[in-house]
Design a protein around this motif. Sequence first.
Motif: not given
Length: 182
Positions: A120-122, A126-130
């Motif tokens: 979940q952390l990963k 990743k979603q935050r970067v996208e």
Amino acid sequence: MAGARLEKVGTIFARMNSLLKKNVLHPEDKPIWFEIYALHPPYTEPRYDQEGSAEEVREILYEEDLIRSKLHERVKQYDTINFADHKAETKTQKFISLYTNLKAQGALDDEKIFEIALEQLKSSSKQRVEVLEDEIHEPVDFGLIKSFTEATREAKKDAEEPKDKAPKRNDNSGSIDIKSLF
């Protein structure tokens, strides 16, 4: 006593007191703790040859410490942390909150909870970067990083271009033209 340099001879209070009485140390240079110690001395004077307490020192470990050590064993983090921003959570803090939320729900063993929280952390990072990449429509100035990458590109370009073996000479003075060197 003012000449004693060993911590085994007398206490720090006794040495400081004798320095003040002999005017070796000026009263305005007196340490902050001196007056407090004089007003409220300890029950037993601390000495070098004094026996220590037989009481065993307990280890203080919290559940979060065990989770944190396990996380840092498996995942190496190289993120920068802004200590001035007290509201921002680090990845470790986010992981611990995810882990505790999953553990509160129950029905899974600790290893499985750890794996799910890590995934979940990963995925959240990743979603935050996208999301950040979607929001950026124009190039952002990253200061030194951008300057460094541009300088690296220019250096590679210059290395690929063939250079004249002999520098160009200025016909008027017989000296080397500095602009032709670079």
